[in-house]
Design an enzyme around this catalytic site. Structure first.
Site, PDB file in Angstrom:
ATOM      1  N   HIS A   9       0.836  -1.199   0.000  1.00 35.94           N
ATOM      2  CA  HIS A   9       0.000   0.000   0.000  1.00 35.94           C
ATOM      3  C   HIS A   9       0.873   1.252   0.000  1.00 35.94           C
ATOM      4  CE1 HIS A   9      -3.252  -2.718   1.442  1.00 35.94           C
ATOM      5  NE2 HIS A   9      -4.041  -1.850   0.853  1.00 35.94           N
ATOM      6  N   LYS A  60      -0.551   4.755   4.568  1.00 35.93           N
ATOM      7  CA  LYS A  60      -1.509   3.836   5.202  1.00 35.93           C
ATOM      8  C   LYS A  60      -1.025   3.476   6.602  1.00 35.93           C
ATOM      9  CE  LYS A  60      -4.351  -0.255   4.429  1.00 35.93           C
ATOM     10  NZ  LYS A  60      -5.578   0.521   4.740  1.00 35.93           N
TER      11      LYS A  60
END
Length: 257
Positions: free
Chosen positions: A149, A153
């Site tokens: 990600h 995040k």
């Protein structure tokens, strides 16, 4: 059908607003922001450059009063408040907020239809079903769930990775906690489920489930290339949820419809 958006000026909220405006048969009822935001009272469409008519408010109660269904992409604290309001006002709620637990919804789901998923993509929803089938067939294989990600995040493993882990455990007929392998805990026992997490760049979401045998590797993967996939899934879920009996639903229910 009137759809309200909680977190309308957030990363996902903005995209959902744009997608609602471009979707036939639905319209925006309004959007909620944090108290003190200088845009309260402004036209949401004008602010985001996608139409006119729906106002930005800091009152969740007002939003639920003027909506047929509400979509929430916010924080765990805000989401919990929204679930309570949805229950009180009997307005269906779709939430994609992560960092919460299914137990946070159970009591309220006795009064109103709620749908919660860490990932609104229909592709990921189908992947979960495929993973269950694979786990049932590859008993004894080691399993590694890999995710990548963007650098911002916060939660790790991601909510989607944990859903995939639970799908593996369901396919195996065990509890995830009993099979989970923790990195650095020594040699890996046969059939353990591990998680590999990477963060960097602007990656939206990349998940893979690897079934590792002694003589073969089977890998199932999903890659999100545009955040609109989550917005479109949330809108589809919202339209599906209206009129359903009280209860806690998932994207799997939408996929099967």
């Amino acid at each position: 059908m009137k759809i309200g958006i909680v977190g309308c000026l957030g990363r996902m909220g903005r995209i959902i607003v744009q997608e609602v405006v471009g979707t036939g048969g639905v319209e925006l009822s309004g959007g909620v922001v944090r108290r003190g935001n200088g845009l309260v009272g402004e036209d949401m469409g004008a602010v985001l450059g996608c139409g006119h008519g729906a106002k930005i408010t800091d009152s969740k109660e007002f939003l639920f009063d003027c909506s047929d269904v509400v979509i929430d992409f916010s924080s765990p604290e805000c989401m919990l408040e929204c679930v309570g309001i949805a229950s009180e006002k009997r307005v269906p709620l779709v939430s994609g907020t992560t960092g919460v637990d299914e137990r946070d919804f159970r009591t309220h789901a006795e009064k109103v239809p709620l749908l919660w998923s860490c990932n609104m993509s229909l592709g990921v929803t189908l992947l979960l079903e495929l993973v269950k089938m694979a786990a049932a067939g590859f008993r004894g294989y080691d399993v590694e769930i890999r995710e990548l990600h963007h650098r911002a995040k916060k939660d790790a493993p991601s909510g989607t990775s944990l859903m995939l882990g639970k799908a593996v455990a369901q396919g195996m007929g065990v509890e995830l906690e009993s099979q989970q392998h923790t990195f650095g805990s020594g040699c890996r026992r046969s059939g353990a489920v591990g998680f590999s997490v990477a963060r960097g760049g602007g990656v939206i979401g990349d998940h893979a489930v690897m079934f590792l045998g002694d003589d073969e590797i089977v890998e199932l993967q999903h890659r999100a290339i545009d955040r609109r996939v989550f917005a479109r899934g949330a809108i589809k879920a919202a339209c599906w949820l209206v009129g359903k009996p009280a209860g806690l639903y998932t994207m799997s229910d939408v996929l099967r419809a």
